[in-house]
Design a protein around this motif. Sequence first.
Motif, PDB file in Angstrom:
ATOM      1  N   LEU A 202      -6.116   9.761  -5.165  1.00 37.77           N
ATOM      2  CA  LEU A 202      -5.041  10.554  -5.749  1.00 37.77           C
ATOM      3  C   LEU A 202      -5.390  10.940  -7.184  1.00 37.77           C
ATOM      4  O   LEU A 202      -5.703  10.079  -7.994  1.00 37.77           O
ATOM      5  N   HIS A 203      -5.341  12.221  -7.459  1.00 38.07           N
ATOM      6  CA  HIS A 203      -5.561  12.738  -8.813  1.00 38.07           C
ATOM      7  C   HIS A 203      -4.701  13.969  -9.013  1.00 38.07           C
ATOM      8  O   HIS A 203      -4.484  14.745  -8.080  1.00 38.07           O
ATOM      9  N   ASN A 204      -4.225  14.134 -10.214  1.00 40.46           N
ATOM     10  CA  ASN A 204      -3.547  15.358 -10.621  1.00 40.46           C
ATOM     11  C   ASN A 204      -3.784  15.484 -12.123  1.00 40.46           C
ATOM     12  O   ASN A 204      -3.002  15.003 -12.928  1.00 40.46           O
ATOM     13  N   ARG A 205      -4.876  16.105 -12.469  1.00 45.02           N
ATOM     14  CA  ARG A 205      -5.334  16.116 -13.859  1.00 45.02           C
ATOM     15  C   ARG A 205      -4.796  17.312 -14.639  1.00 45.02           C
ATOM     16  O   ARG A 205      -4.727  18.423 -14.128  1.00 45.02           O
ATOM     17  N   CYS A 206      -4.465  17.027 -15.890  1.00 47.20           N
ATOM     18  CA  CYS A 206      -4.105  18.098 -16.830  1.00 47.20           C
ATOM     19  C   CYS A 206      -5.373  18.753 -17.365  1.00 47.20           C
ATOM     20  O   CYS A 206      -5.428  19.956 -17.568  1.00 47.20           O
ATOM     21  N   ASN A 207      -6.374  17.919 -17.611  1.00 44.30           N
ATOM     22  CA  ASN A 207      -7.667  18.363 -18.134  1.00 44.30           C
ATOM     23  C   ASN A 207      -8.705  17.329 -17.714  1.00 44.30           C
ATOM     24  O   ASN A 207      -8.392  16.436 -16.935  1.00 44.30           O
ATOM     25  N   ALA A 208      -9.887  17.416 -18.235  1.00 44.52           N
ATOM     26  CA  ALA A 208     -10.956  16.502 -17.824  1.00 44.52           C
ATOM     27  C   ALA A 208     -10.695  15.066 -18.257  1.00 44.52           C
ATOM     28  O   ALA A 208     -11.253  14.136 -17.681  1.00 44.52           O
ATOM     29  N   ASP A 209      -9.839  14.864 -19.256  1.00 45.36           N
ATOM     30  CA  ASP A 209      -9.639  13.534 -19.820  1.00 45.36           C
ATOM     31  C   ASP A 209      -8.318  12.873 -19.441  1.00 45.36           C
ATOM     32  O   ASP A 209      -8.146  11.678 -19.683  1.00 45.36           O
ATOM     33  N   TYR A 210      -7.373  13.597 -18.894  1.00 43.09           N
ATOM     34  CA  TYR A 210      -6.044  13.016 -18.649  1.00 43.09           C
ATOM     35  C   TYR A 210      -5.586  13.287 -17.210  1.00 43.09           C
ATOM     36  O   TYR A 210      -5.553  14.428 -16.766  1.00 43.09           O
TER      37      TYR A 210
ATOM     38  N   THR B 280       0.829  -1.204   0.000  1.00 42.96           N
ATOM     39  CA  THR B 280       0.000   0.000   0.000  1.00 42.96           C
ATOM     40  C   THR B 280       0.864   1.255   0.000  1.00 42.96           C
ATOM     41  O   THR B 280       0.615   2.195  -0.767  1.00 42.96           O
ATOM     42  N   LEU B 281       1.891   1.278   0.835  1.00 42.34           N
ATOM     43  CA  LEU B 281       2.788   2.438   0.883  1.00 42.34           C
ATOM     44  C   LEU B 281       3.535   2.634  -0.431  1.00 42.34           C
ATOM     45  O   LEU B 281       3.704   3.765  -0.893  1.00 42.34           O
ATOM     46  N   LEU B 282       3.980   1.542  -1.037  1.00 43.39           N
ATOM     47  CA  LEU B 282       4.696   1.655  -2.310  1.00 43.39           C
ATOM     48  C   LEU B 282       3.799   2.204  -3.416  1.00 43.39           C
ATOM     49  O   LEU B 282       4.195   3.097  -4.174  1.00 43.39           O
ATOM     50  N   VAL B 283       2.590   1.671  -3.516  1.00 43.24           N
ATOM     51  CA  VAL B 283       1.665   2.145  -4.549  1.00 43.24           C
ATOM     52  C   VAL B 283       1.269   3.595  -4.279  1.00 43.24           C
ATOM     53  O   VAL B 283       1.154   4.398  -5.208  1.00 43.24           O
ATOM     54  N   TYR B 284       1.086   3.948  -3.003  1.00 38.34           N
ATOM     55  CA  TYR B 284       0.761   5.336  -2.671  1.00 38.34           C
ATOM     56  C   TYR B 284       1.900   6.263  -3.083  1.00 38.34           C
ATOM     57  O   TYR B 284       1.678   7.342  -3.621  1.00 38.34           O
ATOM     58  N   GLY B 285       3.123   5.830  -2.840  1.00 36.91           N
ATOM     59  CA  GLY B 285       4.277   6.628  -3.263  1.00 36.91           C
ATOM     60  C   GLY B 285       4.346   6.787  -4.765  1.00 36.91           C
ATOM     61  O   GLY B 285       4.643   7.873  -5.280  1.00 36.91           O
ATOM     62  N   ILE B 286       4.055   5.717  -5.490  1.00 36.39           N
ATOM     63  CA  ILE B 286       4.029   5.802  -6.953  1.00 36.39           C
ATOM     64  C   ILE B 286       2.981   6.813  -7.398  1.00 36.39           C
ATOM     65  O   ILE B 286       3.242   7.664  -8.246  1.00 36.39           O
ATOM     66  N   GLY B 287       1.795   6.727  -6.823  1.00 39.07           N
ATOM     67  CA  GLY B 287       0.727   7.659  -7.192  1.00 39.07           C
ATOM     68  C   GLY B 287       1.029   9.084  -6.789  1.00 39.07           C
ATOM     69  O   GLY B 287       0.780  10.027  -7.535  1.00 39.07           O
ATOM     70  N   LEU B 288       1.610   9.251  -5.610  1.00 41.89           N
ATOM     71  CA  LEU B 288       1.912  10.585  -5.116  1.00 41.89           C
ATOM     72  C   LEU B 288       2.971  11.274  -5.968  1.00 41.89           C
ATOM     73  O   LEU B 288       2.830  12.435  -6.339  1.00 41.89           O
ATOM     74  N   PHE B 289       4.022  10.549  -6.311  1.00 47.49           N
ATOM     75  CA  PHE B 289       5.109  11.170  -7.051  1.00 47.49           C
ATOM     76  C   PHE B 289       4.901  11.168  -8.559  1.00 47.49           C
ATOM     77  O   PHE B 289       5.541  11.934  -9.264  1.00 47.49           O
ATOM     78  N   SER B 290       3.998  10.331  -9.073  1.00 45.97           N
ATOM     79  CA  SER B 290       3.722  10.393 -10.513  1.00 45.97           C
ATOM     80  C   SER B 290       2.871  11.607 -10.843  1.00 45.97           C
ATOM     81  O   SER B 290       2.943  12.134 -11.941  1.00 45.97           O
TER      82      SER B 290
END
Length: 139
Positions: free
Chosen positions: A95-103, A50-60
């Motif tokens: 976790l979300h960090n969107r460029c626009n509504a689709d990406y 869980t921590l590893l995947v959270y880190g991947i999501g957080l830093f991506s």
Amino acid sequence: MAATLLFLVPVAVLGGLCWAAWGSVAAILSRAWRSPGSWVRFAVLGATGTLLVYGIGLFSGFAHEIDETCHRLGEEYDDAYRAERWREPGRWFPLHNRCNADYDLVPAYVNPSLVVLAAVAVGCAAVAVALAIAGRRRP
């Protein structure tokens, strides 16, 4: 202080992953299903995942200049969309960090994996507690 945390957290996660993976494989090979310690290792393995995947999501989804990152990836940066949803990138979950509504910069597998791995960790911990309590009741 921050540099120390940036070093210690990955080392602790990697250490926990190695300890839990080694013990989990040993428990599976020896068929030690009734040992609470085996289930504790399974729970640690789930929590570490869980921590590893959270880190991947957080830093991506982390970018200093989000508009440049989006353009570098070939996606249109929508400032109006981001201004309307300004709280979204700062939330802990989902976790979300969107460029626009689709990406979204955060990979699609991150949020479902977090839910599943956290549920596995909690479930395994509950089994470990139940086995420990049942072991104390036996004469």
